[in-house]
Scaffold this active site. Structure first.
Site, PDB file in Angstrom:
ATOM      1  N   SER A 143       0.638  -1.065  -0.386  1.00 46.36           N
ATOM      2  CA  SER A 143       0.184  -0.044   0.109  1.00 46.36           C
ATOM      3  C   SER A 143       1.125   1.383  -0.002  1.00 46.36           C
ATOM      4  CB  SER A 143      -0.732   0.319   0.983  1.00 46.36           C
ATOM      5  OG  SER A 143      -1.730   1.132   0.734  1.00 46.36           O
ATOM      6  N   LYS A 178      -4.118  -6.775   3.560  1.00 44.37           N
ATOM      7  CA  LYS A 178      -4.419  -5.384   2.748  1.00 44.37           C
ATOM      8  C   LYS A 178      -5.686  -5.855   2.462  1.00 44.37           C
ATOM      9  CE  LYS A 178      -3.212  -2.633  -0.236  1.00 44.37           C
ATOM     10  NZ  LYS A 178      -3.249  -2.485  -1.345  1.00 44.37           N
ATOM     11  N   HIS A 219      -7.176  -3.739   5.232  1.00 47.44           N
ATOM     12  CA  HIS A 219      -6.321  -2.181   5.804  1.00 47.44           C
ATOM     13  C   HIS A 219      -7.161  -1.299   4.241  1.00 47.44           C
ATOM     14  CE1 HIS A 219      -3.895   0.662   2.905  1.00 47.44           C
ATOM     15  NE2 HIS A 219      -3.298   1.109   3.633  1.00 47.44           N
ATOM     16  N   ASN A 220      -7.899  -2.217   3.119  1.00 41.66           N
ATOM     17  CA  ASN A 220      -8.520  -0.726   2.173  1.00 41.66           C
ATOM     18  C   ASN A 220      -9.756  -0.843   2.412  1.00 41.66           C
ATOM     19  OD1 ASN A 220      -6.134  -1.910   0.462  1.00 41.66           O
ATOM     20  ND2 ASN A 220      -6.835  -2.057  -1.590  1.00 41.66           N
ATOM     21  N   GLU A 255      -9.678   1.632   4.097  1.00 44.53           N
ATOM     22  CA  GLU A 255      -9.694   3.087   3.220  1.00 44.53           C
ATOM     23  C   GLU A 255     -11.018   3.074   2.868  1.00 44.53           C
ATOM     24  OE1 GLU A 255      -6.431   2.433   0.759  1.00 44.53           O
ATOM     25  OE2 GLU A 255      -7.286   3.030  -0.777  1.00 44.53           O
TER      26      GLU A 255
HETATM   27  P1  NAP Z   1      -2.679  -2.471 -13.229  1.00 45.87           P
HETATM   28  O1  NAP Z   1      -3.057  -1.621 -14.383  1.00 45.87           O
HETATM   29  O2  NAP Z   1      -3.023  -3.011 -12.906  1.00 45.87           O
HETATM   30  O3  NAP Z   1      -1.531  -3.660 -13.699  1.00 45.87           O
HETATM   31  C1  NAP Z   1      -0.573  -3.729 -15.259  1.00 45.87           C
HETATM   32  C2  NAP Z   1       0.152  -4.756 -15.479  1.00 45.87           C
HETATM   33  O4  NAP Z   1      -0.030  -5.585 -15.252  1.00 45.87           O
HETATM   34  C3  NAP Z   1       1.215  -4.081 -16.908  1.00 45.87           C
HETATM   35  O5  NAP Z   1       2.344  -4.565 -16.540  1.00 45.87           O
HETATM   36  C4  NAP Z   1       0.349  -5.019 -17.854  1.00 45.87           C
HETATM   37  O6  NAP Z   1       1.493  -5.380 -18.282  1.00 45.87           O
HETATM   38  C5  NAP Z   1      -0.057  -5.769 -17.014  1.00 45.87           C
HETATM   39  N1  NAP Z   1      -0.705  -7.480 -16.748  1.00 45.87           N
HETATM   40  C6  NAP Z   1      -1.928  -6.949 -17.479  1.00 45.87           C
HETATM   41  N2  NAP Z   1      -3.250  -8.538 -17.619  1.00 45.87           N
HETATM   42  C7  NAP Z   1      -1.864  -9.342 -18.221  1.00 45.87           C
HETATM   43  C8  NAP Z   1      -1.477 -10.612 -18.203  1.00 45.87           C
HETATM   44  N3  NAP Z   1      -2.805 -11.062 -18.619  1.00 45.87           N
HETATM   45  N4  NAP Z   1      -0.301 -11.138 -18.258  1.00 45.87           N
HETATM   46  C9  NAP Z   1       0.479 -10.749 -17.511  1.00 45.87           C
HETATM   47  N5  NAP Z   1       0.541  -9.507 -17.601  1.00 45.87           N
HETATM   48  C10 NAP Z   1      -0.756  -8.697 -17.513  1.00 45.87           C
HETATM   49  O7  NAP Z   1      -0.920  -1.719 -12.201  1.00 45.87           O
HETATM   50  P2  NAP Z   1      -0.859  -0.918 -11.668  1.00 45.87           P
HETATM   51  O8  NAP Z   1      -1.611  -0.516 -10.975  1.00 45.87           O
HETATM   52  O9  NAP Z   1       0.457  -0.932 -11.008  1.00 45.87           O
HETATM   53  O10 NAP Z   1      -0.913  -2.302 -10.399  1.00 45.87           O
HETATM   54  C11 NAP Z   1      -0.769  -3.786 -10.255  1.00 45.87           C
HETATM   55  C12 NAP Z   1      -1.038  -4.369  -8.909  1.00 45.87           C
HETATM   56  O11 NAP Z   1      -0.991  -3.763  -8.296  1.00 45.87           O
HETATM   57  C13 NAP Z   1      -2.762  -4.624  -8.860  1.00 45.87           C
HETATM   58  O12 NAP Z   1      -2.964  -5.546  -8.466  1.00 45.87           O
HETATM   59  C14 NAP Z   1      -3.076  -3.684  -7.936  1.00 45.87           C
HETATM   60  O13 NAP Z   1      -4.389  -4.197  -7.626  1.00 45.87           O
HETATM   61  C15 NAP Z   1      -1.807  -3.333  -6.913  1.00 45.87           C
HETATM   62  N6  NAP Z   1      -2.001  -1.764  -6.483  1.00 45.87           N
HETATM   63  C16 NAP Z   1      -2.162  -0.923  -7.239  1.00 45.87           C
HETATM   64  C17 NAP Z   1      -2.191   0.443  -6.826  1.00 45.87           C
HETATM   65  C18 NAP Z   1      -2.268   1.741  -7.420  1.00 45.87           C
HETATM   66  O14 NAP Z   1      -2.026   2.516  -6.422  1.00 45.87           O
HETATM   67  N7  NAP Z   1      -2.362   2.167  -8.887  1.00 45.87           N
HETATM   68  C19 NAP Z   1      -1.975   0.247  -4.891  1.00 45.87           C
HETATM   69  C20 NAP Z   1      -2.054  -0.995  -4.397  1.00 45.87           C
HETATM   70  C21 NAP Z   1      -1.608  -2.070  -4.795  1.00 45.87           C
HETATM   71  P3  NAP Z   1       0.978  -4.483 -20.258  1.00 45.87           P
HETATM   72  O15 NAP Z   1       2.093  -3.761 -20.199  1.00 45.87           O
HETATM   73  O16 NAP Z   1       1.084  -5.574 -21.516  1.00 45.87           O
HETATM   74  O17 NAP Z   1      -0.741  -4.893 -20.537  1.00 45.87           O
END
Ligand code: NAP
Length: 472
Positions: free
Chosen positions: A129, A183, A186-187, A190
């Site tokens: 987070s 987590k 936590h959300n 939030e």
């Molecule tokens: P995201 O938009 O959730 O994920 C993007 C990434 O996932 C990209 O690298 C994408 O690759 C890849 N991806 C999507 N589908 C795929 C597949 N079928 N096979 C392989 N790769 C795939 O990005 P994010 O916001 O950084 O989140 C990543 C994780 O962290 C998620 O689970 C999210 O819920 C969690 N998270 C996010 C936040 C936040 O503030 N954003 C905070 C905490 C946790 P491509 O570039 O090829 O599409």
């Protein structure tokens, strides 16, 4: 060039920042992204000049890592995590370690830990987070899985995590899906705190007639108090102060009033219902988002069901920090943490997670979205009594609730008469009043159930199971 210390799959918002964090902390890194163009863009942009290389294929990626390999997956939760595991597994060797840092459903993580461990790989389900900034500068991290797998990544995550006065904001959470469950909760917390602050904004605007800057000034004052000082209050102040470059008015007024809800808020509520833990404030926040998204229906209803006649009531004055409203928010925030912690207590028993609640309070003090000064008190409360069933039973929190209740009652009653929805504040009041009631009306529910379905009931004055022929 030697092999890299650390591998990152998934150059989304979080992955990009986390790998820069690892590299800054001395871990040479290799990155892989399903769409290679993103890897190239990253290496030419923010990754340029860093000890980070890119790999076009997973085989190349795995080959570039020192053994045992430490690989963090930051891809979309759900099927993409299973797809990534399936694609990389053929190249992994005994002792290699996969970490899922996304927001995965904890039961998926339970399954993956069992599958991967049975193939002699380590698997960690780690909640992260802090958003983009936290990921870069130091997030709060909640890793779960086997202790041996955690030990293998401990030096890395302790360096990457946010640092507070009593250490880094990471600790071993527990086995299986424990990290992702914590987590998730936590959300859920939030969601609740965000909704509480949104209700406070609505009341200040509609009852107090205040503009963004005036409300932001109140929030700034709240952020100076032990009870409310927090990241969410801090960013609420910023959001309320920000002006729309197009109109010059408060930007927040130009934003459509419909919020989505992703997996974790829903999973918190579903888990709570399944485990029999009341989390009405969190549930109210989830429902508030769902209801907000029914915008066309709400607009139709607003023409059919008018608001009640104007009703004015006091939220307090800005000079005294909007006392009753502030107190209502303090009570609702305490209760939101309390409901989340009570859910964690139950999950810990049910899944044998053996959670350390004081440590959870500690790692939420920095880096994460719900970081708040109040978490020191939560850490203390569970430090004094590890099996505390509810925060309201801790003397410091009980005193807070007693002091804040008059304000909460005044605000909820006034909002009800004015026809302004305050779902989290009113759920909080119902929750507290129910929890402090020695006798609730469920005796009548039991009578009805026995009346129509012979379900029997217990008596207050003697042991046993009783049935009455109510309809004769
Ligand atoms: P995201 O938009 O959730 O994920 C993007 C990434 O996932 C990209 O690298 C994408 O690759 C890849 N991806 C999507 N589908 C795929 C597949 N079928 N096979 C392989 N790769 C795939 O990005 P994010 O916001 O950084 O989140 C990543 C994780 O962290 C998620 O689970 C999210 O819920 C969690 N998270 C996010 C936040 C936040 O503030 N954003 C905070 C905490 C946790 P491509 O570039 O090829 O599409």
């Amino acid at each position: 060039m030697g092999k890299a210390h650390f591998g990152l799959i998934g150059l989304g918002v979080m992955g990009e920042n986390l790998v820069l964090n690892a590299e800054r902390n001395g871990y040479s890194s290799v990155v892989y992204n399903r769409t290679y163009a993103k890897t190239e863009d990253f290496l030419a942009g923010r990754g340029a000049g860093k000890d980070i290389v890119g790999a076009a294929t997973l085989e190349e990626f795995v080959g570039a890592l020192e053994r045992p390999r430490r690989i963090l997956m930051m891809v979309k939760a759900g099927q993409p995590v299973d797809d990534t595991i399936a694609a990389i597994s053929p190249y992994l060797e005994e002792g290699d370690l996969l970490i899922d840092g996304g927001n995965s459903l904890y039961t998926d993580t339970e399954r993956r830990v069992a599958e991967l461990e049975s193939q002699s790989f380590g698997y960690i389900g780690m909640g992260v987070s802090g958003g983009a900034k936290g990921a870069l500068e130091g997030p709060s991290m909640m890793p779960g899985g086997t202790k041996a797998a955690y030990d293998a990544i401990e030096p890395l995550v302790r360096k990457m995590a946010a640092q507070v006065n009593d250490g880094p904001c990471v600790t071993y959470i527990g086995p299986g899906g424990a990290g992702h469950f914590v987590k998730t909760v936590h959300n859920g917390i939030e969601y609740a705190i965000e909704q509480v602050l949104a209700e406070a904004y609505d009341l200040m605007k509609r009852v107090g007639g205040m503009n963004g800057d005036q409300m932001a000034d109140v929030l700034a004052g709240w952020n100076d108090t032990e009870e409310l000082a927090s990241f969410l209050v801090e960013i609420t102040e910023v959001c309320l102060r920000t002006k729309d470059p197009e109109t010059g008015g408060d930007l927040v007024e130009a934003i459509v009033d419909a919020a989505g809800q992703k997996g974790t808020g829903l999973w918190t509520v579903v888990s709570a219902l399944e485990m029999g833990v009341p989390v009405p404030t969190i549930y109210a926040a989830l429902n508030a988002r769902v209801l907000s998204s029914l915008r066309p229906e709400r607009l139709s209803a607003s023409a059919l069901i008018p608001a009640p006649p104007a009703h004015s009531f006091s939220l307090g004055s800005p000079a005294d920090g909007m006392g009753p409203l502030r107190d209502a928010c303090i009570a609702a925030c305490i209760v939101s943490y309390g409901q989340g912690m009570a859910l964690l207590q139950e999950a810990s028993k049910l899944h044998n997670y053996n959670l350390n609640f004081s440590s959870i309070g500690q790692i939420w003090k920095g880096g994460c979205i719900i970081r708040a000064r109040l978490l020191q008190r939560i850490q203390n409360a569970y430090g004094a009594n590890a099996s505390l069933p509810n925060l309201m039973l801790d003397p410091w929190f009980a005193d807070q609730i007693n002091r804040r209740l008059p304000g909460l009652r005044q605000v909820v009653a006034g909002a009800a008469l004015a026809g302004i929805p305050v779902p989290c504040l009113s759920s909080t009041l119902d929750y507290i009043d129910s929890y402090r009631s020695g006798r609730l009306p469920q005796n009548l529910v039991q009578a009805m159930r026995d009346c129509f379905g012979s379900h029997t009931y217990e008596r207050v004055d003697k042991a046993g199971s009783f049935h009455t022929e109510w309809l004769d």
